[in-house]
Motif scaffolding. Structure first.
Motif, mmCIF file in Angstrom:
data_model
loop_
_atom_site.group_PDB
_atom_site.id
_atom_site.type_symbol
_atom_site.label_atom_id
_atom_site.label_comp_id
_atom_site.label_asym_id
_atom_site.label_seq_id
_atom_site.Cartn_x
_atom_site.Cartn_y
_atom_site.Cartn_z
ATOM 1 N N THR A 120 12.738 -8.714 -2.281
ATOM 2 C CA THR A 120 11.448 -9.365 -2.072
ATOM 3 C C THR A 120 11.666 -10.821 -1.668
ATOM 4 O O THR A 120 12.741 -11.380 -1.902
ATOM 5 C CB THR A 120 10.596 -9.235 -3.373
ATOM 6 N N ARG A 121 10.640 -11.409 -1.031
ATOM 7 C CA ARG A 121 10.774 -12.791 -0.553
ATOM 8 C C ARG A 121 10.798 -13.783 -1.712
ATOM 9 O O ARG A 121 10.165 -13.543 -2.742
ATOM 10 C CB ARG A 121 9.585 -13.134 0.357
ATOM 11 N N SER B 70 7.374 -14.652 -2.696
ATOM 12 C CA SER B 70 6.476 -13.530 -2.992
ATOM 13 C C SER B 70 5.827 -13.673 -4.371
ATOM 14 O O SER B 70 6.472 -14.060 -5.339
ATOM 15 C CB SER B 70 7.258 -12.219 -2.949
ATOM 16 N N SER C 294 4.292 -10.871 -5.433
ATOM 17 C CA SER C 294 4.130 -9.448 -5.748
ATOM 18 C C SER C 294 4.680 -9.137 -7.133
ATOM 19 O O SER C 294 5.628 -9.768 -7.593
ATOM 20 C CB SER C 294 4.886 -8.590 -4.727
ATOM 21 N N ASN D 259 10.395 0.449 9.980
ATOM 22 C CA ASN D 259 8.986 0.368 9.623
ATOM 23 C C ASN D 259 8.120 1.005 10.706
ATOM 24 O O ASN D 259 7.749 0.356 11.666
ATOM 25 C CB ASN D 259 8.604 -1.110 9.459
ATOM 26 N N ASN E 111 0.832 -1.215 0.000
ATOM 27 C CA ASN E 111 0.000 0.000 0.000
ATOM 28 C C ASN E 111 0.860 1.256 0.000
ATOM 29 O O ASN E 111 0.585 2.210 -0.723
ATOM 30 C CB ASN E 111 -0.913 0.003 1.230
HETATM 31 N N1 LIG Z 1 -0.805 4.687 9.814
HETATM 32 C C1 LIG Z 1 -1.675 3.760 9.477
HETATM 33 O O1 LIG Z 1 -2.880 3.856 9.774
HETATM 34 C C2 LIG Z 1 -1.219 2.582 8.660
HETATM 35 C C3 LIG Z 1 -2.104 1.941 7.777
HETATM 36 C C4 LIG Z 1 -1.627 0.882 7.024
HETATM 37 C C5 LIG Z 1 -0.315 0.438 7.168
HETATM 38 N N2 LIG Z 1 0.524 1.070 8.067
HETATM 39 C C6 LIG Z 1 1.898 0.617 8.272
HETATM 40 O O2 LIG Z 1 2.638 0.822 7.078
HETATM 41 C C7 LIG Z 1 3.581 -0.233 6.899
HETATM 42 C C8 LIG Z 1 3.375 -0.871 5.514
HETATM 43 O O3 LIG Z 1 2.059 -1.397 5.455
HETATM 44 P P1 LIG Z 1 1.362 -1.753 4.064
HETATM 45 O O4 LIG Z 1 -0.114 -1.760 4.327
HETATM 46 O O5 LIG Z 1 1.918 -0.873 2.988
HETATM 47 O O6 LIG Z 1 1.876 -3.235 3.815
HETATM 48 P P2 LIG Z 1 1.223 -4.348 2.857
HETATM 49 O O7 LIG Z 1 0.704 -3.708 1.630
HETATM 50 O O8 LIG Z 1 0.262 -5.191 3.657
HETATM 51 O O9 LIG Z 1 2.480 -5.290 2.534
HETATM 52 C C9 LIG Z 1 3.639 -4.768 1.921
HETATM 53 C C10 LIG Z 1 4.621 -5.862 1.578
HETATM 54 O O10 LIG Z 1 5.072 -6.528 2.747
HETATM 55 C C11 LIG Z 1 5.697 -7.738 2.339
HETATM 56 N N3 LIG Z 1 5.286 -8.825 3.246
HETATM 57 C C12 LIG Z 1 4.023 -9.265 3.475
HETATM 58 N N4 LIG Z 1 4.049 -10.322 4.342
HETATM 59 C C13 LIG Z 1 5.345 -10.519 4.652
HETATM 60 C C14 LIG Z 1 6.022 -11.467 5.484
HETATM 61 N N5 LIG Z 1 5.364 -12.389 6.186
HETATM 62 N N6 LIG Z 1 7.378 -11.373 5.574
HETATM 63 C C15 LIG Z 1 8.054 -10.427 4.892
HETATM 64 N N7 LIG Z 1 7.469 -9.531 4.064
HETATM 65 C C16 LIG Z 1 6.142 -9.572 3.954
HETATM 66 C C17 LIG Z 1 5.232 -8.031 0.908
HETATM 67 O O11 LIG Z 1 6.325 -7.715 0.046
HETATM 68 P P3 LIG Z 1 6.987 -8.830 -0.938
HETATM 69 O O12 LIG Z 1 5.853 -9.631 -1.491
HETATM 70 O O13 LIG Z 1 7.689 -7.990 -1.948
HETATM 71 O O14 LIG Z 1 7.944 -9.622 -0.108
HETATM 72 C C18 LIG Z 1 4.105 -7.010 0.735
HETATM 73 O O15 LIG Z 1 3.900 -6.613 -0.591
HETATM 74 C C19 LIG Z 1 3.360 -1.184 8.079
HETATM 75 O O16 LIG Z 1 4.262 -0.856 9.106
HETATM 76 C C20 LIG Z 1 1.945 -0.882 8.515
HETATM 77 O O17 LIG Z 1 1.734 -1.187 9.885
HETATM 78 C C21 LIG Z 1 0.091 2.129 8.796
#
Ligand SMILES: NC(=O)c1ccc[n+]([C@@H]2O[C@H](COP(=O)([O-])OP(=O)(O)OC[C@H]3O[C@@H](n4cnc5c(N)ncnc54)[C@H](OP(=O)(O)O)[C@@H]3O)[C@@H](O)[C@H]2O)c1
Length: 318
Positions: free
Chosen positions: A46-47, A50, A52, A110, A26
């Motif tokens: 990337t894993r 993955s 992705s 992160n 996201n």
């Molecule tokens: N402030 C807020 O309200 C808010 C809202 C949403 C998110 N966030 C934070 O923003 C950060 C990113 O969130 P996001 O929503 O962008 O993430 P996301 O879209 O759910 O995932 C991003 C990437 O994380 C990798 N990933 C997923 N599962 C994994 C695993 N088990 N081990 C290693 N890598 C893994 C994958 O990359 P690959 O497939 O390339 O490996 C995936 O494409 C997080 O810290 C989240 O808590 C904050």
């Protein structure tokens, strides 16, 4: 882009090569695009497992997430960014250890959330503690090795993404209806996807001033009433409005949490955002110097609403 960084030995270093974990997520998607636009030499890590997909023209390394393999993958990089989803958070310490071993100078940990000093409800303590483990690891390594530094980026509410993704924030775009909590005047700060990308670029272009601390990003400070007005202006129609007390969200979230049911996180996040008079989610107030340092663009409620409606109209994935 070539960015100078005074190191402790007063030699000039350059942050040009940047590796990113979570690039298709996201927030990883707009961050990667902002890095490429700013002229950084980007590598996606990337894993192995993955599925992705990534934009063309960017180097991709598929790797096992062990210290040994990631050290090899990160060698030669000036900076690394971790923006993996919550499921991957426990892999972050391995990334940090590998980055330090590989000679990476800056690790962006992160956060992209509420930062280390946020007054969260007790129900979030376990999640917060889990996130802090990696932040603490980065801090320890930076203390032991002055050539290794870290930054966390606190964004507060990811406003344009969150409004569209979570109608519980009060705005149902398809139905043109709104739930206004209490007076609708509780202010909070938010960062757009564009702003999240800029915040990362801002850290890497201001490495000295952002070393070994959390910075605060903000695209806007606003409230529900201002956003509703902007939605009605942009759509040219009066929206159906329902009023609720956000206390009901607190009660339903706590009940779900106690009973072990899903959905409590969203309920309690909405409560934290709109709790009347608490100013809990003003994470980057108007005078916060980081906003200027990171060269963030101040956006208006009309800007935010325009982004939300455009994304909905173009059918972008939420
Ligand atoms: N402030 C807020 O309200 C808010 C809202 C949403 C998110 N966030 C934070 O923003 C950060 C990113 O969130 P996001 O929503 O962008 O993430 P996301 O879209 O759910 O995932 C991003 C990437 O994380 C990798 N990933 C997923 N599962 C994994 C695993 N088990 N081990 C290693 N890598 C893994 C994958 O990359 P690959 O497939 O390339 O490996 C995936 O494409 C997080 O810290 C989240 O808590 C904050």
């Amino acid at each position: 882009m070539v960015v100078s960084l005074e190191t402790h030995s007063n030699t000039m270093t350059v942050i040009k090569k940047v590796a990113i974990f979570g690039a298709s997520g996201n927030f990883g998607t707009p961050i990667t695009s902002a890095l490429v636009s700013a002229g950084f030499d980007v590598t996606i890590i990337t894993r192995i497992e993955s599925l992705s997909t990534f934009p063309p023209g960017i180097a991709i390394i598929k790797s096992e997430y062990t210290v040994e393999r990631l050290t090899a993958a990160l060698r030669g990089q000036d900076a690394a960014i971790c923006v993996v989803g919550p499921a991957g958070n426990s892999t972050q310490e391995v990334m940090i250890d590998a980055a330090e071993a590989a000679g990476v100078e800056r690790f962006i940990v992160n956060d992209f959330g509420w930062g280390p000093n946020f007054r969260s409800l007790p129900e979030f303590q376990q999640i917060g503690a889990q996130r802090r483990i990696a932040w603490e690891r980065a801090r320890e390594l930076a203390e032991a090795n002055p050539r290794f530094t870290y930054t966390g980026i606190t964004i507060g509410n990811p406003i344009d993404w969150a409004i569209r993704r979570f109608p519980a924030m009060g705005f149902d775009i398809e139905r043109r209806s709104a739930v206004i909590y209490d007076a609708g005047s509780e202010e909070f700060t938010g960062t757009t996807l564009e702003g999240i990308g800029q915040a990362v670029v801002g850290v890497l272009t201001h490495p000295d001033a952002t070393a070994n601390r959390f910075v605060k990003a903000r695209s806007i400070q606003t409230n529900q009433n201002q956003l509703l007005d902007a939605f009605q202006r942009a759509t040219g129609q009066a929206w159906e409005i329902r009023r609720e007390s956000v206390k009901d969200r607190l009660e339903s979230g706590r009940k779900k949490h106690e009973e072990g049911n899903g959905g409590w996180i969203l309920d309690l996040l909405v409560y934290q955002l709109y709790e009347p008079g608490a100013a809990r989610c003003i994470v980057a107030p108007g005078d916060d110097p980081d906003v200027e340092l990171l060269e963030m663009r101040e956006e208006t409620p009309d800007d935010i609403v325009g982004k939300v409606l455009n994304a909905a109209a173009s059918g972008d994935e939420k």
